[in-house]
Design an enzyme around this catalytic site. Structure first.
Site, mmCIF file in Angstrom:
data_model
loop_
_atom_site.group_PDB
_atom_site.id
_atom_site.type_symbol
_atom_site.label_atom_id
_atom_site.label_comp_id
_atom_site.label_asym_id
_atom_site.label_seq_id
_atom_site.Cartn_x
_atom_site.Cartn_y
_atom_site.Cartn_z
ATOM 1 N N LYS A 13 -19.953 28.610 -28.378
ATOM 2 C CA LYS A 13 -20.245 28.005 -27.088
ATOM 3 C C LYS A 13 -19.440 28.605 -25.936
ATOM 4 O O LYS A 13 -18.274 28.943 -26.082
ATOM 5 C CB LYS A 13 -19.985 26.498 -27.123
ATOM 6 N N SER A 44 0.815 -1.223 0.000
ATOM 7 C CA SER A 44 0.000 0.000 0.000
ATOM 8 C C SER A 44 0.845 1.268 0.000
ATOM 9 O O SER A 44 0.300 2.375 0.026
ATOM 10 C CB SER A 44 -0.923 0.006 1.225
ATOM 11 N N ASN A 80 -1.823 -1.973 13.618
ATOM 12 C CA ASN A 80 -3.272 -1.759 13.703
ATOM 13 C C ASN A 80 -3.593 -0.465 14.442
ATOM 14 O O ASN A 80 -4.467 0.296 14.036
ATOM 15 C CB ASN A 80 -3.953 -2.939 14.403
ATOM 16 N N TYR A 110 -9.237 -6.213 13.639
ATOM 17 C CA TYR A 110 -8.626 -5.753 12.384
ATOM 18 C C TYR A 110 -8.674 -6.846 11.341
ATOM 19 O O TYR A 110 -8.463 -8.022 11.629
ATOM 20 C CB TYR A 110 -7.160 -5.329 12.608
ATOM 21 N N THR A 128 -40.568 25.581 -7.428
ATOM 22 C CA THR A 128 -40.782 24.204 -6.960
ATOM 23 C C THR A 128 -41.102 23.406 -8.224
ATOM 24 O O THR A 128 -41.701 23.966 -9.160
ATOM 25 C CB THR A 128 -41.952 24.079 -5.958
ATOM 26 N N HIS A 129 -40.689 22.155 -8.255
ATOM 27 C CA HIS A 129 -40.872 21.326 -9.463
ATOM 28 C C HIS A 129 -40.256 21.984 -10.696
ATOM 29 O O HIS A 129 -40.711 21.739 -11.812
ATOM 30 C CB HIS A 129 -42.356 21.045 -9.733
ATOM 31 N N ASN A 147 -19.346 27.052 -22.247
ATOM 32 C CA ASN A 147 -19.920 25.948 -21.480
ATOM 33 C C ASN A 147 -19.546 26.035 -19.999
ATOM 34 O O ASN A 147 -18.421 26.396 -19.659
ATOM 35 C CB ASN A 147 -19.445 24.608 -22.046
ATOM 36 N N LYS A 188 -8.209 3.664 2.676
ATOM 37 C CA LYS A 188 -7.431 4.883 2.445
ATOM 38 C C LYS A 188 -7.674 5.534 1.098
ATOM 39 O O LYS A 188 -7.838 6.756 1.022
ATOM 40 C CB LYS A 188 -5.950 4.599 2.644
ATOM 41 N N GLN A 220 -7.455 -1.951 4.966
ATOM 42 C CA GLN A 220 -6.482 -1.147 4.218
ATOM 43 C C GLN A 220 -7.158 -0.451 3.027
ATOM 44 O O GLN A 220 -6.656 0.545 2.515
ATOM 45 C CB GLN A 220 -5.350 -2.055 3.731
HETATM 46 N N1 ARG Z 1 -1.195 -1.248 5.711
HETATM 47 C C1 ARG Z 1 -2.106 -1.726 6.724
HETATM 48 C C2 ARG Z 1 -3.419 -0.968 6.677
HETATM 49 O O1 ARG Z 1 -3.468 0.080 6.106
HETATM 50 C C3 ARG Z 1 -1.494 -1.538 8.064
HETATM 51 C C4 ARG Z 1 -1.911 -2.565 9.068
HETATM 52 C C5 ARG Z 1 -1.404 -3.891 8.742
HETATM 53 N N2 ARG Z 1 -1.649 -4.815 9.810
HETATM 54 C C6 ARG Z 1 -1.632 -6.110 9.622
HETATM 55 N N3 ARG Z 1 -1.861 -6.835 10.624
HETATM 56 N N4 ARG Z 1 -1.420 -6.628 8.435
HETATM 57 O O2 ARG Z 1 -4.434 -1.413 7.169
#
Ligand code: ARG
Length: 460
Positions: A283, A22, A110, A317, A155-156, A285, A325, A322
């Site tokens: 145009k 990641s 974690n 966990y 409205t509408h 736009n 993110k 992961q």
């Molecule tokens: N890269 C992981 C995440 O974003 C970090 C935690 C990983 N922990 C594990 N037990 N594999 O969640």
């Protein structure tokens, strides 16, 4: 480098590494990871695990990692670490050697990933809130430029009743004020310190968790270590708040795409926020607004993505988490970008007040004002509604606008129309009967504008 390995006879397959790493996205958390790790080093020192000298060595190495990460564009090049947490420890090892092996004492990624995400997201909440306030301010400026402009309210998407232009914009001001609060609520739940939770069972070392919280400026500490490893509610809270912001921006965008069209033609968007066509030379736009409307889908998608990721995960966990993110980063980037764009568009808007005024004048948006006047004179409202309905039907048939009527012709149409009612044929007049809190009465709206400025000052 890996933070594990002793238990394995072979390393991970190349496909699995590529699949699971990641670092290419969570590298964004590096500043938070460094800051959190420095606080953790200080806590380990207070707990008697590290000496003061070791702590100082680690902390200055972390500082240099942060400095290099900022200064060197190639800092991450060639890194094959699993994630940002592994990467930072690898960099630490290059700088302080064996001492780096102590930083992760009793710590789990974690809790670390929760801490880092919270540190990053706390700043992001502040940033999004600042951008909300900046847009609110631009809307107030746009309202104040045309304090007396009258537009048909819809409205509408059918002309409904006349309202003041500032009243219309203040409606968006209220939505954004709630967004500001919602983002503040999200921030409060983000602003809780998870470190000391270990992998799920709580740290085996005597951390003063309140001290870590003070060190990192958190308002409080989490109450349950299993909850820490399992929880992404705080991210969902931000994503929800961001999604509602985007719904508001998308609706504003839709309004202004319409209002700036040739069909409405009330407003002109600045050249700086519009695009031309590669083929059709005439145009202009509203691409900036269309993109805001379009990007709202991505933010709402991010919320849904994390909701679905979290649904049904067993305690605590799981690596699924992961996947939080990328949607989170994406949503923050999009909502912040759209808020900034919307502010620039608002600053560029030129209203042509006579056009919506004529639209109000030549339609029957005064019908409610007339019916209410009849009711104030003692006609039961349902009867009043019927009388004005017939007046409108008659007018539509004979292509008459309100201005084509007067006190005499109204009285001839229905005896209930007393002479004073005729003034309500002017859309500006009926608004004066709406001097009720929250209404479009000119006095109330002027006061609301002043109050809005004061509220805004408190938000900064
Ligand atoms: N890269 C992981 C995440 O974003 C970090 C935690 C990983 N922990 C594990 N037990 N594999 O969640």
């Amino acid at each position: 480098m890996k933070l594990w390995g002793g238990r394995f006879e072979t390393g991970p397959s190349e496909v699995f590494e590529r699949f699971s790493n990641s670092l290419h996205f969570d590298r964004r958390l590096l500043p938070a990871d460094v800051r959190g790790s420095q606080a953790f080093a200080r806590s380990l020192t207070r707990a008697g695990v590290l000496t003061d000298v070791e702590c100082a060595t680690l902390c200055s190495a972390f500082d240099s990692i942060q400095t290099d990460a900022t200064a060197d564009p190639a800092f991450f090049d060639g890194a094959d670490d699993e994630d940002v947490h592994s990467f930072v420890i690898q960099k630490l090892k290059q700088r302080v050697g064996a001492l780096a092996d102590k930083i992760h004492t009793g710590r789990s990624r974690n809790e670390q990933v929760s801490l880092d995400t919270r540190l990053w997201l706390r700043d992001e909440c502040d940033r999004t809130r600042e951008l909300v306030v900046a847009l609110m301010s631009a809307l107030l400026d746009l309202a104040s430029k045309y304090p007396d402009a009258v537009i048909p309210g819809y409205t509408h998407l059918r002309r409904a009743q006349p309202v003041l232009w500032p009243h219309y914009l203040l409606a968006y001001f209220e939505m954004l004020a709630r967004d500001y609060e919602r983002l503040g609520d999200a921030r409060r739940r983000v602003n809780v310190m998870p470190l000391g939770s270990g992998a799920l069972a709580g740290s085996g070392f005597p951390h003063d968790r309140e001290a870590i919280a003070r060190d990192l400026d958190f308002a409080s500490i989490t109450a349950n270590s299993m909850d820490v490893s399992a929880d992404r509610d705080f991210a969902l809270d931000y994503l929800y708040a961001a999604s509602v912001v985007m719904i508001h921006l998308s609706r504003l965008a839709e309004d202004w795409i319409l209002y700036s069209s040739e069909e409405f033609a009330w407003m002109e968007l600045g050249d700086g926020v519009t695009s031309g066509s590669s083929l059709m030379p005439q145009k202009k736009n509203p691409d900036s607004l269309e993109l805001i409307r379009g990007k709202s889908g991505r933010v709402i998608g991010a919320l849904n993505s994390l909701l679905f990721t979290m649904k049904g995960l067993p305690m605590t966990y799981n690596r699924d988490m992961q996947e939080d993110k990328e949607p989170l980063f994406e949503a923050a980037d999009q909502v912040n970008g759209c808020l900034e764009m919307a502010r620039i568009v608002a600053e560029s808007v030129v209203l042509k007040p006579s056009v919506p005024f004529v639209a109000a004048e030549e339609s029957w948006v005064v019908a409610t004002d007339l019916a209410e006047a009849l009711a104030r004179n003692g006609t039961a409202f349902h009867q009043a509604h019927q009388i004005v309905g017939r007046l409108v039907l008659e007018s539509v048939r004979h292509r008459k606008r309100p201005a084509d009527w007067n006190a005499e012709t109204l009285a001839a149409f229905a005896q209930e129309f007393t002479p004073d009612i005729a003034r309500l044929l002017d859309p500006r007049e009926g608004m004066k009967t709406r001097e009720i809190a929250g209404g479009t009465g000119p006095g109330v709206v002027a006061a609301a504008l002043v109050a809005a400025r004061r509220r805004l000052a408190d938000m900064k």
